[in-house]
Every structure is written in C-alpha cells, then in structure tokens.
Motif scaffolding. Structure first.
Motif, PDB file in Angstrom:
ATOM      1  N   GLN A  56      13.670  15.308  -3.624  1.00  0.00           N
ATOM      2  CA  GLN A  56      13.825  14.214  -2.670  1.00  0.00           C
ATOM      3  C   GLN A  56      12.467  13.627  -2.291  1.00  0.00           C
ATOM      4  N   ALA A  57      11.467  14.484  -2.108  1.00  0.00           N
ATOM      5  CA  ALA A  57      10.125  14.008  -1.755  1.00  0.00           C
ATOM      6  C   ALA A  57       9.520  13.211  -2.908  1.00  0.00           C
ATOM      7  N   GLN A  58       9.699  13.684  -4.137  1.00  0.00           N
ATOM      8  CA  GLN A  58       9.179  12.968  -5.309  1.00  0.00           C
ATOM      9  C   GLN A  58       9.842  11.599  -5.427  1.00  0.00           C
ATOM     10  N   ARG A  59      11.147  11.556  -5.203  1.00  0.00           N
ATOM     11  CA  ARG A  59      11.878  10.294  -5.297  1.00  0.00           C
ATOM     12  C   ARG A  59      11.392   9.327  -4.223  1.00  0.00           C
ATOM     13  N   ALA A  60      11.191   9.825  -2.996  1.00  0.00           N
ATOM     14  CA  ALA A  60      10.709   8.972  -1.906  1.00  0.00           C
ATOM     15  C   ALA A  60       9.337   8.385  -2.248  1.00  0.00           C
ATOM     16  N   ARG A  61       8.432   9.232  -2.780  1.00  0.00           N
ATOM     17  CA  ARG A  61       7.103   8.733  -3.156  1.00  0.00           C
ATOM     18  C   ARG A  61       7.197   7.668  -4.244  1.00  0.00           C
ATOM     19  N   ARG A  62       8.071   7.892  -5.220  1.00  0.00           N
ATOM     20  CA  ARG A  62       8.230   6.936  -6.317  1.00  0.00           C
ATOM     21  C   ARG A  62       8.783   5.603  -5.799  1.00  0.00           C
ATOM     22  N   LEU A  63       9.775   5.661  -4.910  1.00  0.00           N
ATOM     23  CA  LEU A  63      10.352   4.435  -4.371  1.00  0.00           C
ATOM     24  C   LEU A  63       9.352   3.677  -3.496  1.00  0.00           C
ATOM     25  N   ILE A  64       8.567   4.405  -2.711  1.00  0.00           N
ATOM     26  CA  ILE A  64       7.541   3.774  -1.878  1.00  0.00           C
ATOM     27  C   ILE A  64       6.495   3.108  -2.763  1.00  0.00           C
ATOM     28  N   ALA A  65       6.092   3.784  -3.841  1.00  0.00           N
ATOM     29  CA  ALA A  65       5.115   3.201  -4.766  1.00  0.00           C
ATOM     30  C   ALA A  65       5.660   1.912  -5.382  1.00  0.00           C
ATOM     31  N   GLU A  66       6.945   1.879  -5.704  1.00  0.00           N
ATOM     32  CA  GLU A  66       7.552   0.663  -6.256  1.00  0.00           C
ATOM     33  C   GLU A  66       7.527  -0.471  -5.237  1.00  0.00           C
ATOM     34  N   LEU A  67       7.813  -0.155  -3.973  1.00  0.00           N
ATOM     35  CA  LEU A  67       7.763  -1.191  -2.938  1.00  0.00           C
ATOM     36  C   LEU A  67       6.352  -1.739  -2.775  1.00  0.00           C
ATOM     37  N   ILE A  68       5.364  -0.854  -2.794  1.00  0.00           N
ATOM     38  CA  ILE A  68       3.965  -1.288  -2.670  1.00  0.00           C
ATOM     39  C   ILE A  68       3.589  -2.189  -3.836  1.00  0.00           C
ATOM     40  N   GLU A  69       4.014  -1.828  -5.048  1.00  0.00           N
ATOM     41  CA  GLU A  69       3.726  -2.649  -6.226  1.00  0.00           C
ATOM     42  C   GLU A  69       4.329  -4.045  -6.098  1.00  0.00           C
ATOM     43  N   GLN A  70       5.457  -4.141  -5.388  1.00  0.00           N
ATOM     44  CA  GLN A  70       6.116  -5.437  -5.218  1.00  0.00           C
ATOM     45  C   GLN A  70       5.561  -6.218  -4.033  1.00  0.00           C
ATOM     46  N   GLY A  71       4.573  -5.625  -3.336  1.00  0.00           N
ATOM     47  CA  GLY A  71       3.901  -6.352  -2.272  1.00  0.00           C
ATOM     48  C   GLY A  71       4.435  -6.105  -0.875  1.00  0.00           C
ATOM     49  N   TYR A  72       5.319  -5.136  -0.699  1.00  0.00           N
ATOM     50  CA  TYR A  72       5.855  -4.852   0.624  1.00  0.00           C
ATOM     51  C   TYR A  72       4.893  -3.986   1.436  1.00  0.00           C
ATOM     52  N   ASP A  73       4.894  -4.182   2.765  1.00  0.00           N
ATOM     53  CA  ASP A  73       4.116  -3.355   3.671  1.00  0.00           C
ATOM     54  C   ASP A  73       5.008  -2.185   4.085  1.00  0.00           C
ATOM     55  N   VAL A  74       4.642  -1.002   3.648  1.00  0.00           N
ATOM     56  CA  VAL A  74       5.476   0.173   3.916  1.00  0.00           C
ATOM     57  C   VAL A  74       4.828   1.115   4.930  1.00  0.00           C
ATOM     58  N   SER A  75       3.821   0.642   5.648  1.00  0.00           N
ATOM     59  CA  SER A  75       3.119   1.512   6.586  1.00  0.00           C
ATOM     60  C   SER A  75       4.054   2.054   7.664  1.00  0.00           C
ATOM     61  N   GLN A  76       5.094   1.330   8.008  1.00  0.00           N
ATOM     62  CA  GLN A  76       6.069   1.789   9.000  1.00  0.00           C
ATOM     63  C   GLN A  76       7.028   2.830   8.427  1.00  0.00           C
ATOM     64  N   LEU A  77       7.138   2.910   7.093  1.00  0.00           N
ATOM     65  CA  LEU A  77       8.093   3.817   6.454  1.00  0.00           C
ATOM     66  C   LEU A  77       7.530   5.199   6.211  1.00  0.00           C
ATOM     67  N   ILE A  78       6.220   5.332   6.157  1.00  0.00           N
ATOM     68  CA  ILE A  78       5.595   6.608   5.786  1.00  0.00           C
ATOM     69  C   ILE A  78       5.355   7.413   7.060  1.00  0.00           C
ATOM     70  N   PRO A  79       6.028   8.572   7.209  1.00  0.00           N
ATOM     71  CA  PRO A  79       5.830   9.389   8.408  1.00  0.00           C
ATOM     72  C   PRO A  79       4.426   9.986   8.437  1.00  0.00           C
TER      73      PRO A  79
END
Length: 66
Positions: free
Chosen positions: A39-62
């Motif tokens: 689950q942690a690996q999947r979360a990191r992979r999905l967050i990396a994909e969002l960052i690559e697409q230009g999204y600000d994910v600073s609110q999503l990362i605990p």
C-alpha cells in the motif's frame, strides 16, 4: 503477458487443489487485500504520477506516516 500468467496460475490452482473454476469478479485485483508495504509503495507511485502531471500534492503527504 500478465493475463497469460493469471490464466496459468488459475489452471495450476484448479489442477493442484482439484477444484472447479470460480470467478473472483471483475474488480478482484482492485480490491484485493494488500500488505502495508504494498500500500505504501502504491501511494508513493501514485503521488509521483500526480507530481509528474503538475499537481501540488504537498497537502496529501503526511508529515508523520502511520
């Protein structure tokens, strides 16, 4: 290739355990219980994909992962 592996795995299971085919459903792999590490690996992979697409994910990362 992955679909072939799943088919061969199902056939092996049926022959090894002498059971009939049982369909697990179309969304089995989406809801299959996973380890916390997976689950942690999947979360990191999905967050990396969002960052690559230009999204600000600073609110999503605990700050302190549980």
């Amino acid at each position: 290739m992955a679909a072939q592996h799943r088919i061969l795995t199902a056939i092996w299971h049926m022959l090894t355990h002498d059971v009939a085919y049982h369909d697990l459903g179309p969304d089995y792999f989406d809801h299959k219980p996973r380890s916390l590490q997976h689950q942690a690996q999947r979360a990191r992979r999905l967050i990396a994909e969002l960052i690559e697409q230009g999204y600000d994910v600073s609110q999503l990362i605990p700050e302190h992962p549980a």
